[in-house]
Design a protein around this motif. Structure first.
Motif, PDB file in Angstrom:
ATOM      1  N   ILE A 210      40.277  31.700  35.464  1.00  0.00           N
ATOM      2  CA  ILE A 210      39.750  30.913  36.580  1.00  0.00           C
ATOM      3  C   ILE A 210      40.721  29.784  36.919  1.00  0.00           C
ATOM      4  N   ILE A 211      41.176  29.084  35.903  1.00  0.00           N
ATOM      5  CA  ILE A 211      42.095  27.973  36.135  1.00  0.00           C
ATOM      6  C   ILE A 211      43.434  28.455  36.675  1.00  0.00           C
ATOM      7  N   ASN A 212      43.820  29.676  36.297  1.00  0.00           N
ATOM      8  CA  ASN A 212      45.086  30.248  36.771  1.00  0.00           C
ATOM      9  C   ASN A 212      44.928  30.988  38.090  1.00  0.00           C
ATOM     10  N   LYS A 213      43.719  30.919  38.665  1.00  0.00           N
ATOM     11  CA  LYS A 213      43.409  31.537  39.965  1.00  0.00           C
ATOM     12  C   LYS A 213      43.555  33.054  39.956  1.00  0.00           C
ATOM     13  N   GLN A 214      43.329  33.658  38.790  1.00  0.00           N
ATOM     14  CA  GLN A 214      43.343  35.114  38.696  1.00  0.00           C
ATOM     15  C   GLN A 214      41.933  35.691  38.799  1.00  0.00           C
ATOM     16  N   MET A 215      40.939  34.819  38.726  1.00  0.00           N
ATOM     17  CA  MET A 215      39.546  35.229  38.813  1.00  0.00           C
ATOM     18  C   MET A 215      38.766  34.138  39.532  1.00  0.00           C
ATOM     19  N   THR A 216      37.878  34.535  40.440  1.00  0.00           N
ATOM     20  CA  THR A 216      37.043  33.547  41.119  1.00  0.00           C
ATOM     21  C   THR A 216      35.781  33.287  40.294  1.00  0.00           C
ATOM     22  N   LEU A 217      35.109  32.188  40.592  1.00  0.00           N
ATOM     23  CA  LEU A 217      33.853  31.900  39.921  1.00  0.00           C
ATOM     24  C   LEU A 217      32.817  32.998  40.168  1.00  0.00           C
ATOM     25  N   ASP A 218      32.808  33.529  41.372  1.00  0.00           N
ATOM     26  CA  ASP A 218      31.850  34.595  41.695  1.00  0.00           C
ATOM     27  C   ASP A 218      32.115  35.840  40.857  1.00  0.00           C
ATOM     28  N   GLU A 219      33.378  36.200  40.693  1.00  0.00           N
ATOM     29  CA  GLU A 219      33.725  37.368  39.881  1.00  0.00           C
ATOM     30  C   GLU A 219      33.356  37.142  38.423  1.00  0.00           C
TER      31      GLU A 219
END
Length: 476
Positions: free
Chosen positions: A446-455
């Motif tokens: 999440i912090i690395n922007k590889q996954m969104t909060l929704d995902e």
């Protein structure tokens, strides 16, 4: 690396402040320092020191003790074993200590020949402890804490409030105590107090104030935040207080007891949204953070590369030899509030000691356990391990052996800082899930922007639902 936090209390220790005022942590582990894994045999003295308990004799005078050797080291265990043997002439305690203590004791447990007494901690070792809980393979210790001692008082009255009643200590919901509390830690955000004092900066009380300090971070040539990137479990120190801050105990119960609906709640969006905001704001996250281990990120922080880092009360001792910027002084903030009307909060954790149900010498093991809560033992623990037992008065008993900052962290609640904790409910035997890993390991994505909060929420919703099905099936 951090002290073990896999053992958490499922309640806010709301009265901890007043107690400490009068008394004076996964994913992570105790910070292995490469100590020897070889057993050490201790031989008792031939005469008593006059301790009243020394007159007691035991049918079996030999005790096998296995302990995790991490940031606390093994020196305390050797010292307290020697002290116990001096006070109980004729007894003999054999200590086996290792960072990989789980690997050493697992075959013995499987063979039905476990050590008599164990302190199990560290992320790689806690599955052994969880397995013993699931298998109902721990000795009931309720009498150790409830029976009156020679002074007429029960040991339970010495333990910090709320601990013995928590699922971390009484895991089966029947009120019986199967795990004994050892050291406790206090966790939250840290900063360079010398810098804040020199620049007349106030530590943030809310997350809005925290992010508003990004400008000051830039002016002083550093990022706003870093963490132990390869060990995202440290982010628990932010997440758990944030959940409690927004949704209270009800939300924490949802989170730790696998209610899938937690992942659709506003509490989830606000608490975990802190991480998304760190990821999205320029200069909020120190470059390269997610690729760093605990000592690397902590050294970068000490050298002035970031304004804040999460860690616990072991921080100062663990990094005592690390390089740092000129004049650095440890400052402990706790965790800012999402609600301005609520106080800054600290996460607390307690490690555990157990006696296996198949221990060959439970009588002597119980006597040794009781001895660990004496003033002599508590003081030895402070001197040798720089640890603080979860006992009323322990911080002041060991003050001489703690750094000023570490002592002040334990006393921080005196100023009104809230405390909170929790532990994941034990999953079904044979479960394919390790809940802490499922929850915390993806946070770097999440912090690395590889996954969104929704995902992330969608994935965890399914995992929680699956865990509930496993628990339901195991109960049938």
């Amino acid at each position: 690396m951090k002290r073990n936090k896999g053992v958490k209390l499922v309640l806010a220790l709301a009265v901890l402040a007043s107690l400490l005022a009068g008394c004076g942590g996964n994913n992570g582990n105790n910070g292995n320092k490469g100590e020897s894994e070889t057993p050490a045999e201790q031989t008792g003295a031939n005469s008593s020191n006059g301790d009243e308990a020394g007159s007691k004799s035991f049918a079996n005078p030999q005790l096998e003790v296995a302990v995790f050797q991490g940031g606390y080291g093994r020196e305390y265990w050797d010292a307290v074993a020697e002290s116990f043997m001096q006070d109980h002439p004729g007894t003999k305690i054999n200590i086996t200590a290792s960072p990989k203590i789980g690997d050493l004791v697992r075959p013995k447990i499987v063979a039905g020949n476990p050590p008599d007494f164990m302190y199990i901690a560290g992320g790689d070792n806690t599955p052994v402890l969880n397995g013993l809980i699931k298998d109902n393979a721990l000795l009931d210790l309720t009498d150790v804490f409830t029976e009156a001692g020679e002074d007429g008082a029960a040991l339970k009255d010495k333990i910090l409030p709320g601990i013995l009643e928590s699922p971390a200590i009484a895991p089966h919901g029947d009120g019986k105590i199967y795990l004994a509390p050892y050291n406790f830690g206090v966790m939250g955000l840290w900063y360079n107090k010398a810098l804040f004092d020199a620049k007349s900066l106030a530590s943030p009380k809310t997350w809005d104030e925290f992010f508003a300090m990004n400008g000051a971070a830039k002016e002083n040539g550093r990022a706003l935040f870093t963490y132990q990137g390869m060990y995202p479990g440290y982010l628990e120190e932010i997440i758990v207080p944030a959940i409690y801050n927004v949704g209270g105990q009800e939300a924490l119960d949802q989170f730790f007891n696998y209610d899938p609906e937690f992942w659709k709640s506003d509490t989830f969006k606000q608490a975990f949204g802190i991480l998304e905001r760190i990821a999205s704001e320029e200069n909020a996250l120190m470059k390269g953070t997610v690729a760093l281990n605990h000592t690397q990120s902590q050294t970068e922080f000490l050298q002035g590369k970031a304004m804040f880092i999460p860690n616990g009360s072991w921080f100062e001792d663990e990094m005592k030899d690390a390089p740092r910027e000129d004049g650095f002084q440890y400052g402990f903030l706790g965790v800012p509030s999402l609600d301005p009307a609520k106080p800054v909060t600290a996460l607390t954790s307690v490690e555990q000691m157990v006696i296996p149900a198949k221990a060959k010498n439970p009588e002597l093991a119980k006597a040794f356990l009781k001895y660990l809560y004496t003033e002599k033992s508590i003081t030895l623990n402070g001197e040798k391990a720089k640890g603080v037992l979860a006992v009323k008065g322990a911080p002041d008993l060991v003050k001489a052996y703690l750094g000023d900052t570490t002592y002040n962290v334990y006393k921080a609640v005196d100023s009104g800082m809230g405390t909170v904790n929790g532990t994941f409910k034990i999953v079904a035997k044979g479960s394919k899930y390790i809940p802490a890993d499922e929850v915390y390991k993806p946070l770097s994505s999440i912090i690395n922007k590889q996954m969104t909060l929704d995902e992330y929420a969608e994935k965890l919703y399914k995992i929680y639902a699956d865990i509930q099905e496993e628990l339901k099936a195991s109960a049938e």
